[in-house]
Design an enzyme around this catalytic site. Structure first.
Site, PDB file in Angstrom:
ATOM      1  N   PRO A  88       0.817  -1.222   0.000  1.00 21.07           N
ATOM      2  CA  PRO A  88       0.000   0.000   0.000  1.00 21.07           C
ATOM      3  C   PRO A  88       0.848   1.268   0.000  1.00 21.07           C
ATOM      4  O   PRO A  88       0.369   2.330  -0.363  1.00 21.07           O
ATOM      5  CB  PRO A  88      -0.805  -0.118   1.293  1.00 21.07           C
ATOM      6  CG  PRO A  88      -0.755  -1.552   1.674  1.00 21.07           C
ATOM      7  CD  PRO A  88       0.556  -2.064   1.155  1.00 21.07           C
ATOM      8  N   GLU A 115       1.286  -8.682   8.194  1.00 22.16           N
ATOM      9  CA  GLU A 115       1.193  -7.206   8.316  1.00 22.16           C
ATOM     10  C   GLU A 115       2.071  -6.505   7.288  1.00 22.16           C
ATOM     11  O   GLU A 115       1.981  -5.307   7.080  1.00 22.16           O
ATOM     12  CB  GLU A 115       1.604  -6.763   9.734  1.00 22.16           C
ATOM     13  CG  GLU A 115       0.696  -7.281  10.826  1.00 22.16           C
ATOM     14  CD  GLU A 115      -0.783  -7.014  10.470  1.00 22.16           C
ATOM     15  OE1 GLU A 115      -1.566  -7.981  10.402  1.00 22.16           O
ATOM     16  OE2 GLU A 115      -1.094  -5.828  10.179  1.00 22.16           O
ATOM     17  N   ARG A 153      -1.586  -7.476 -21.619  1.00 26.17           N
ATOM     18  CA  ARG A 153      -2.395  -7.052 -22.780  1.00 26.17           C
ATOM     19  C   ARG A 153      -1.708  -5.950 -23.577  1.00 26.17           C
ATOM     20  O   ARG A 153      -2.130  -5.616 -24.681  1.00 26.17           O
ATOM     21  CB  ARG A 153      -3.806  -6.632 -22.367  1.00 26.17           C
ATOM     22  CG  ARG A 153      -3.923  -5.482 -21.422  1.00 26.17           C
ATOM     23  CD  ARG A 153      -5.335  -5.278 -20.951  1.00 26.17           C
ATOM     24  NE  ARG A 153      -6.274  -4.988 -22.004  1.00 26.17           N
ATOM     25  CZ  ARG A 153      -6.329  -3.854 -22.674  1.00 26.17           C
ATOM     26  NH1 ARG A 153      -5.470  -2.905 -22.373  1.00 26.17           N
ATOM     27  NH2 ARG A 153      -7.227  -3.640 -23.594  1.00 26.17           N
ATOM     28  N   ASP A 168      -7.546   2.167 -25.646  1.00 23.84           N
ATOM     29  CA  ASP A 168      -7.993   1.852 -24.288  1.00 23.84           C
ATOM     30  C   ASP A 168      -8.509   3.086 -23.567  1.00 23.84           C
ATOM     31  O   ASP A 168      -8.082   4.187 -23.857  1.00 23.84           O
ATOM     32  CB  ASP A 168      -6.776   1.417 -23.441  1.00 23.84           C
ATOM     33  CG  ASP A 168      -6.504  -0.046 -23.612  1.00 23.84           C
ATOM     34  OD1 ASP A 168      -5.427  -0.476 -23.231  1.00 23.84           O
ATOM     35  OD2 ASP A 168      -7.385  -0.732 -24.166  1.00 23.84           O
TER      36      ASP A 168
HETATM   37  C1  4FV Z   1      -1.455  -4.010  -1.424  1.00 24.80           C
HETATM   38  C2  4FV Z   1      -2.082  -2.934  -2.061  1.00 24.80           C
HETATM   39  C3  4FV Z   1      -1.762  -4.529  -0.088  1.00 24.80           C
HETATM   40  C4  4FV Z   1      -0.471  -5.188   2.837  1.00 24.80           C
HETATM   41  C5  4FV Z   1      -0.077  -6.154   3.891  1.00 24.80           C
HETATM   42  C6  4FV Z   1      -0.433  -7.349   1.867  1.00 24.80           C
HETATM   43  C7  4FV Z   1      -1.087  -6.014   1.752  1.00 24.80           C
HETATM   44  C8  4FV Z   1      -0.122  -7.520   3.293  1.00 24.80           C
HETATM   45  N1  4FV Z   1      -0.524  -4.487  -2.250  1.00 24.80           N
HETATM   46  N2  4FV Z   1      -1.511  -2.797  -3.289  1.00 24.80           N
HETATM   47  N3  4FV Z   1      -3.075  -2.151  -1.605  1.00 24.80           N
HETATM   48  N4  4FV Z   1      -0.893  -5.431   0.425  1.00 24.80           N
HETATM   49  O1  4FV Z   1      -2.761  -4.132   0.523  1.00 24.80           O
HETATM   50  O2  4FV Z   1      -0.598  -3.741  -3.377  1.00 24.80           O
HETATM   51  O3  4FV Z   1       1.146  -8.089   3.413  1.00 24.80           O
END
Ligand code: 4FV
Length: 262
Positions: A88, A115, A153, A168
Site C-alpha cells: 500500500p 502485516e 495485454r 484503451d
Molecule cells: C497491497 C495494495 C496490499 C499489505 C499487507 C499485503 C497487503 C499484506 N498491495 N496494493 N493495496 N498489500 O494491501 O498492493 O502483506
C-alpha cells in the site's frame, strides 16, 4: 515479457494463468510466468516465513531471509528483471505505469503477506514499490495479478487484430466510449443510429464525443490533465455555446447568468 512471482501461495496463480488472454499469451509464448514458493528459502523443519514484530504489536511480519533468498534466486535467473514489491506504500498503479512496465524484459513480483515484509527487504532488494489502490489486502498476490494482466495485454501481439490497446480507456486519458453489439433493440433500447450507418468518419466523431461526455461527467479530473485536440476543443466549445444558450433562454428570472457568476 518474463514474469516471476514470489509468494507463499503460488497455487493462487494456477487459475489466473489457465484462462483468457493470459493463457493465450502463454500459449503464444508472448509471456512467461513462473511462480516461486518463498517457503523453499526458509530455514528449519517448519520453513517459517514470518515472525513477531520487534517493538510488539499485533500480527506477524514477513522475515527478510526467505524473501532475500527467493529474490536473489529469481535475479540469478533473470538478471535484467525489475523487482517490484506490492505494498500500500507503493506508487499507485495506473495505465501509464502499465505501459512503462510493459517495456521491461522481465519483472519479479514480490507478494507480501501478514502485516507486511521486513523493511530491510524493500531497502536493499526492491526496485519499485507499487500499490494497486488505497485499501489493505491480505496479500500482494491480487496486486501481482492486476499488474500481470494489465501489462500482458500491452505486450505486442497479445491482443489480436480485433482488440487493440491503442484505444484503451486512459490510453489518452479519456474514458472509452460506449460499446454496443447485437441485438439492435434490447428491452426497448436501440443502438445509436450512427453506429449502424457504416460512415466511419461519423462513427469516429460520435465515439470521440461520447468519450468526452463520459470523461466530463465521470472523470473530469482526467480532462484537466491533458491537452485538447482541435476537434475536442471544437466539441467542448459547441457544448459551451449550447449550455450558454439554454441558460440565456431558460434561467430563472433574477438569476445572474453572466459567465463566472456563482
Ligand atoms: C497491497 C495494495 C496490499 C499489505 C499487507 C499485503 C497487503 C499484506 N498491495 N496494493 N493495496 N498489500 O494491501 O498492493 O502483506
Amino acid at each position: 515479457m518474463k514474469f516471476t512471482v514470489l509468494s507463499i501461495f503460488p497455487e493462487l496463480f494456477d487459475s489466473f494463468r489457465a484462462h483468457g488472454m493470459v493463457r493465450r499469451a502463454l500459449e503464444l509464448r508472448k509471456i512467461e510466468m513462473s511462480t516461486v514458493q518463498i517457503r523453499d528459502f526458509a530455514e528449519g523443519r517448519h520453513r517459517v516465513t514470518d515472525d513477531r514484530p520487534y517493538g510488539g504489536g499485533c500480527g506477524m511480519v514477513m522475515k527478510p531471509e526467505p524473501l532475500a533468498g527467493a529474490i536473489r534466486s529469481a535475479k540469478a535467473r533473470f538478471p535484467e528483471a525489475r523487482t517490484i514489491l506490492l505494498t500500500p506504500q507503493g506508487r499507485l498503479f495506473k495505465q501509464g505505469l502499465a505501459r512503462q512496465l510493459a517495456a521491461e524484459k522481465a519483472l519479479i513480483l514480490i507478494c507480501g503477506r501478514y502485516e507486511g515484509v521486513d523493511e530491510r527487504v524493500g531497502l536493499n532488494l526492491v526496485d519499485d514499490e507499487i500499490s494497486i489502490g488505497d485499501y489493505v489486502l491480505t496479500g500482494g498476490e491480487l496486486g501481482a495479478m492486476v499488474i500481470m494482466d494489465a501489462v500482458t495485454r500491452l505486450v505486442p501481439g497479445v491482443l489480436g487484430g480485433e482488440e487493440s490497446a491503442q484505444k484503451d480507456s486512459f490510453s489518452d486519458h479519456l474514458l472509452e466510449h460506449a460499446h454496443y453489439t447485437r441485438p439492435r433493440e434490447f428491452e426497448g433500447q436501440a443502438v445509436p443510429e450512427v453506429l449502424l450507418s457504416g460512415n466511419h468518419a461519423e462513427i469516429e466523431r460520435w465515439r470521440l464525443e461520447a468519450s468526452l461526455v463520459r470523461t466530463f461527467l465521470k472523470r473530469r479530473d482526467l480532462l484537466h490533465k491533458r491537452p485538447l485536440s482541435s476537434e475536442e476543443t471544437a466539441i467542448l466549445t459547441r457544448w459551451c455555446r449550447e449550455i450558454e444558450k439554454i441558460i440565456s433562454l431558460n434561467s430563472a428570472p433574477g438569476v445572474d447568468s453572466s459567465p463566472g457568476a456563482e
